[in-house]
Write an enzyme that holds these catalytic residues in place. Sequence first.
Site, PDB file in Angstrom:
ATOM      1  N   LYS A  10       4.540  15.443  -2.868  1.00  0.00           N
ATOM      2  CA  LYS A  10       3.374  15.392  -3.783  1.00  0.00           C
ATOM      3  C   LYS A  10       2.144  15.910  -3.038  1.00  0.00           C
ATOM      4  O   LYS A  10       2.127  15.950  -1.796  1.00  0.00           O
ATOM      5  CB  LYS A  10       3.106  13.955  -4.262  1.00  0.00           C
ATOM      6  CG  LYS A  10       2.840  12.903  -3.152  1.00  0.00           C
ATOM      7  CD  LYS A  10       1.432  12.805  -2.626  1.00  0.00           C
ATOM      8  CE  LYS A  10       1.255  11.683  -1.610  1.00  0.00           C
ATOM      9  NZ  LYS A  10       0.046  11.793  -0.784  1.00  0.00           N
ATOM     10  N   ASP A 134       2.832   4.527  -2.103  1.00  0.00           N
ATOM     11  CA  ASP A 134       3.051   5.749  -2.890  1.00  0.00           C
ATOM     12  C   ASP A 134       4.390   5.743  -3.627  1.00  0.00           C
ATOM     13  O   ASP A 134       4.649   6.628  -4.450  1.00  0.00           O
ATOM     14  CB  ASP A 134       3.030   6.996  -1.982  1.00  0.00           C
ATOM     15  CG  ASP A 134       1.628   7.314  -1.473  1.00  0.00           C
ATOM     16  OD1 ASP A 134       0.658   6.692  -1.951  1.00  0.00           O
ATOM     17  OD2 ASP A 134       1.524   8.181  -0.591  1.00  0.00           O
TER      18      ASP A 134
HETATM   19  O1  C5P Z   1       1.648   1.173   1.717  1.00  0.00           O
HETATM   20  P1  C5P Z   1       1.851   2.002   2.945  1.00  0.00           P
HETATM   21  O2  C5P Z   1       2.895   1.401   3.856  1.00  0.00           O
HETATM   22  O3  C5P Z   1       2.088   3.430   2.656  1.00  0.00           O
HETATM   23  O4  C5P Z   1       0.479   1.924   3.719  1.00  0.00           O
HETATM   24  C1  C5P Z   1       0.350   2.233   5.090  1.00  0.00           C
HETATM   25  C2  C5P Z   1      -1.012   1.731   5.547  1.00  0.00           C
HETATM   26  O5  C5P Z   1      -2.053   2.465   4.880  1.00  0.00           O
HETATM   27  C3  C5P Z   1      -1.295   0.270   5.182  1.00  0.00           C
HETATM   28  O6  C5P Z   1      -0.828  -0.585   6.186  1.00  0.00           O
HETATM   29  C4  C5P Z   1      -2.804   0.248   5.097  1.00  0.00           C
HETATM   30  O7  C5P Z   1      -3.379   0.193   6.383  1.00  0.00           O
HETATM   31  C5  C5P Z   1      -3.140   1.620   4.541  1.00  0.00           C
HETATM   32  N1  C5P Z   1      -3.316   1.611   3.067  1.00  0.00           N
HETATM   33  C6  C5P Z   1      -4.478   1.080   2.546  1.00  0.00           C
HETATM   34  N2  C5P Z   1      -4.677   1.082   1.194  1.00  0.00           N
HETATM   35  C7  C5P Z   1      -3.763   1.625   0.352  1.00  0.00           C
HETATM   36  C8  C5P Z   1      -2.586   2.190   0.875  1.00  0.00           C
HETATM   37  C9  C5P Z   1      -2.388   2.167   2.239  1.00  0.00           C
HETATM   38  O8  C5P Z   1      -5.342   0.606   3.290  1.00  0.00           O
HETATM   39  N3  C5P Z   1      -3.997   1.621  -0.961  1.00  0.00           N
END
Ligand code: C5P
Length: 285
Positions: A10, A134
Site C-alpha cells: 500500500k 495496518d
Molecule cells: O501497530 P504496529 O505494530 O504497526 O505499530 C508499531 C509501532 O508504531 C507502535 O508500537 C507505536 O509505537 C507506533 N504506532 C503509533 N500509532 C499508531 C500505529 C503505530 O504510535 N496508530
Amino acid sequence: MNMTAQAHAKINLHLAVGPLRSDGYHHLQSLFARLELADVITVDIEEGPFSVVVEGLGGVCEPGTDTMSRAARLWHEASGWDGRLTVSIEKNIPVQSGLGGGSSDAASLLSLLNTIKPLPEDRLHQIATRVGSDVPFFLFGGNAAIVEGRGERVTPIASRPLGVLLVMPRDFAVSTAEAYAHLDRLRAHETPRFIDPVRLVDIYNKSCPMWVDSLYNDFYPTVAELPLYQRLNALGDGLEGYATISGSGACWYIVSEDDSCIREAEKSVQDHVGDRVVCWQSRLL
Ligand code: C5P
C-alpha cells in the site's frame, strides 16, 4: 494441502497523525491505496498438532516473531484448529519502507486460514488489530480506504487506478516506532490537523497535482532534512504528479494519472540519484 495468495503493498496518499495516546499509539487519519506490487505467500498444511514455520524471511527478523507467525498463532487460539503450517514467502515488498509488506503478509495469511475454519468478522478484525495497526486495512479496506482510530477503523472508498513510481533508498530504512517517537519530539506543541473525511474523498477524486495544496504526510518532516529526500522532492516539484513518502518512510513515491509523468520521474531519479535508490513502476489497484 497447498494454498497461495498475493499480499499487495500500500501507499498512504494522506497521513495525519494525532497526539500520543495513553495506550502508546497515535490517533490517525489516513487514505490508504493498495498497489499492484505484492509478496507471494504459499501455505502448506499437514495434519498434526498446531505449529507454524515461516520460510523466506531470513535476516528480516527472529524466527517466530514475524507478523505471519503471530497472526497464525492468534488465529489458532481463536479457532481451535490444529495442523502444521509451513509458510513460504517470495518477498518483493521492501522491508521498513512504509509500504505495509509485513501487515499485508499477515492479512493474506489470515484470509487463507479463514477459508479453512471461518471466524466471525469481528473476531478476525480483533486478531488483525493485535498483529498490527495496518492489518485491518489489508483485510477489510478493498483497494482504497479512509483509515482512522489507531488503524482499526476502515471505510472503503472507490479506488483510482493511477500510475506510481516507488523509490526506496538503498542505505536507509525506517522503524515505525522510532519514526513516531521522532515525530513527537519534532512537534511537541503543535495541534494536529485532520481533514473532514468527505472533503478528503473529494480531494482524492481531483487530479493528482491538485492534491499538493491539501493532502500531506505528517511524517514528511522526519526525513525532510536528509539530502536524498530534498533531491527527490526537487525532482518531483517539476512533474505533473503528487509526491511524498509512504507511511513513516523510507519509501518515496510520485503518483500521477499521466503515465508519461511516471516514466519521466523514473528517468530523472535514475539520472540524479540512481546509485542510491531502487525504483519500481507500479499501479494503484
Ligand atoms: O501497530 P504496529 O505494530 O504497526 O505499530 C508499531 C509501532 O508504531 C507502535 O508500537 C507505536 O509505537 C507506533 N504506532 C503509533 N500509532 C499508531 C500505529 C503505530 O504510535 N496508530
